[in-house]
Design an enzyme around this catalytic site. Sequence first.
Site, mmCIF file in Angstrom:
data_model
loop_
_atom_site.group_PDB
_atom_site.id
_atom_site.type_symbol
_atom_site.label_atom_id
_atom_site.label_comp_id
_atom_site.label_asym_id
_atom_site.label_seq_id
_atom_site.Cartn_x
_atom_site.Cartn_y
_atom_site.Cartn_z
ATOM 1 N N ASN A 188 0.855 -1.186 0.000
ATOM 2 C CA ASN A 188 0.000 0.000 0.000
ATOM 3 C C ASN A 188 0.893 1.238 0.000
ATOM 4 O O ASN A 188 1.512 1.561 1.017
ATOM 5 C CB ASN A 188 -0.908 -0.022 1.234
ATOM 6 C CG ASN A 188 -1.787 1.209 1.341
ATOM 7 O OD1 ASN A 188 -1.913 1.986 0.404
ATOM 8 N ND2 ASN A 188 -2.387 1.401 2.509
ATOM 9 N N LYS A 222 -0.036 4.256 -0.177
ATOM 10 C CA LYS A 222 -0.707 5.385 0.471
ATOM 11 C C LYS A 222 -0.528 6.651 -0.390
ATOM 12 O O LYS A 222 -0.546 6.565 -1.614
ATOM 13 C CB LYS A 222 -0.210 5.564 1.910
ATOM 14 C CG LYS A 222 -0.365 4.273 2.720
ATOM 15 C CD LYS A 222 -0.078 4.448 4.186
ATOM 16 C CE LYS A 222 -0.263 3.132 4.921
ATOM 17 N NZ LYS A 222 -0.075 3.276 6.380
ATOM 18 N N HIS A 252 -9.452 0.392 5.445
ATOM 19 C CA HIS A 252 -8.170 0.658 6.106
ATOM 20 C C HIS A 252 -8.404 1.575 7.300
ATOM 21 O O HIS A 252 -9.258 2.461 7.266
ATOM 22 C CB HIS A 252 -7.193 1.297 5.122
ATOM 23 C CG HIS A 252 -5.785 1.319 5.606
ATOM 24 N ND1 HIS A 252 -5.326 2.253 6.520
ATOM 25 C CD2 HIS A 252 -4.725 0.516 5.335
ATOM 26 C CE1 HIS A 252 -4.046 2.018 6.765
ATOM 27 N NE2 HIS A 252 -3.660 0.975 6.072
ATOM 28 N N GLU A 271 -6.909 4.046 8.403
ATOM 29 C CA GLU A 271 -6.774 5.472 8.124
ATOM 30 C C GLU A 271 -8.041 6.035 7.476
ATOM 31 O O GLU A 271 -8.352 7.213 7.634
ATOM 32 C CB GLU A 271 -5.544 5.706 7.243
ATOM 33 C CG GLU A 271 -4.250 5.445 7.997
ATOM 34 C CD GLU A 271 -3.040 5.188 7.125
ATOM 35 O OE1 GLU A 271 -1.966 4.933 7.681
ATOM 36 O OE2 GLU A 271 -3.172 5.240 5.877
ATOM 37 N N GLU A 301 -4.567 -5.411 10.667
ATOM 38 C CA GLU A 301 -3.561 -4.389 10.909
ATOM 39 C C GLU A 301 -3.817 -3.711 12.253
ATOM 40 O O GLU A 301 -4.706 -2.858 12.362
ATOM 41 C CB GLU A 301 -3.591 -3.327 9.807
ATOM 42 C CG GLU A 301 -3.154 -3.824 8.443
ATOM 43 C CD GLU A 301 -2.885 -2.657 7.506
ATOM 44 O OE1 GLU A 301 -1.769 -2.588 6.969
ATOM 45 O OE2 GLU A 301 -3.775 -1.812 7.328
ATOM 46 N N GLY A 331 3.130 1.913 10.701
ATOM 47 C CA GLY A 331 4.073 3.003 10.505
ATOM 48 C C GLY A 331 4.801 3.464 11.743
ATOM 49 O O GLY A 331 5.508 4.464 11.713
ATOM 50 N N SER A 355 4.071 -2.405 10.230
ATOM 51 C CA SER A 355 5.537 -2.350 10.377
ATOM 52 C C SER A 355 6.215 -3.659 9.976
ATOM 53 O O SER A 355 7.157 -4.105 10.634
ATOM 54 C CB SER A 355 5.916 -1.958 11.808
ATOM 55 O OG SER A 355 5.463 -0.645 12.108
#
Length: 247
Positions: free
Chosen positions: A9, A11, A91, A93, A161, A167, A207
């Site tokens: 991904n 992003k 996702h 986010e 996730e 991240g 990560s």
Amino acid sequence: MRRKIAAGNWKMNGTSAALAELEQLGTSLPQNAPTVIICPPAPLLFRACEAAKGIAIGAQDCHMQSSGAYTGDISAGMIADSGATYVIVGHSERRDAHEETNAMVRDKAEAAWAAGLTPILCIGEALEDREADNTLNIIGGQLAGSLPSDVSAENTVIAYEPIWAIGTGKVPTLEQIIEVHDFIRSRLIARFGEDIGNAIPLLYGGSVKPDNAATIFKAENVDGALVGGASLKASDFAPIIAALAAC
């Protein structure tokens, strides 16, 4: 045997110059490579599909409607028209910053199916949920609310996730990853039966790096990874793909 999948991904990263990474990645795939998917920003979809060799292309989101007055959004049909075959839905986010609910994620997955795309449906808990020992309740609720009924191993991929690991460089222990993936598998079997529940690919994301991928892939119910930053460079993503191929 379940499909092994290494998905990247990008992003909101990358311009047309980044497509050279796709070409480099395509030349480095091992003979027994798993399914490799790259999800670039929407403006790169058409060119990414042209540049990809041995790599599937996916989008990072889609709207639940096929068309309409939705400025700035893209439909699943538009994504399919670009040549892409996958799309990420749900996702964290998107769930957080865009306040996407489980019902919205479910509708997006169904829109993806209608356009001939395979959704990569994301679920995961926040740090406060993990610290409150509420992880499995959150995951169970997201599975129940986000996952449509007509699921099969061919039309859906699920990615776990943990939000607190995306991240951040923080990675759950192997035992924590195994616990959640085993829980997801058990819920899938309970809802869809042994054949379907055992066949749906489950990816881990959060990560994932070249130096920890092989350890993560040892877990029985981890069938691959959804990778963020480490997928931007072929030199970083190729070792993760190789580790998955070796499992």
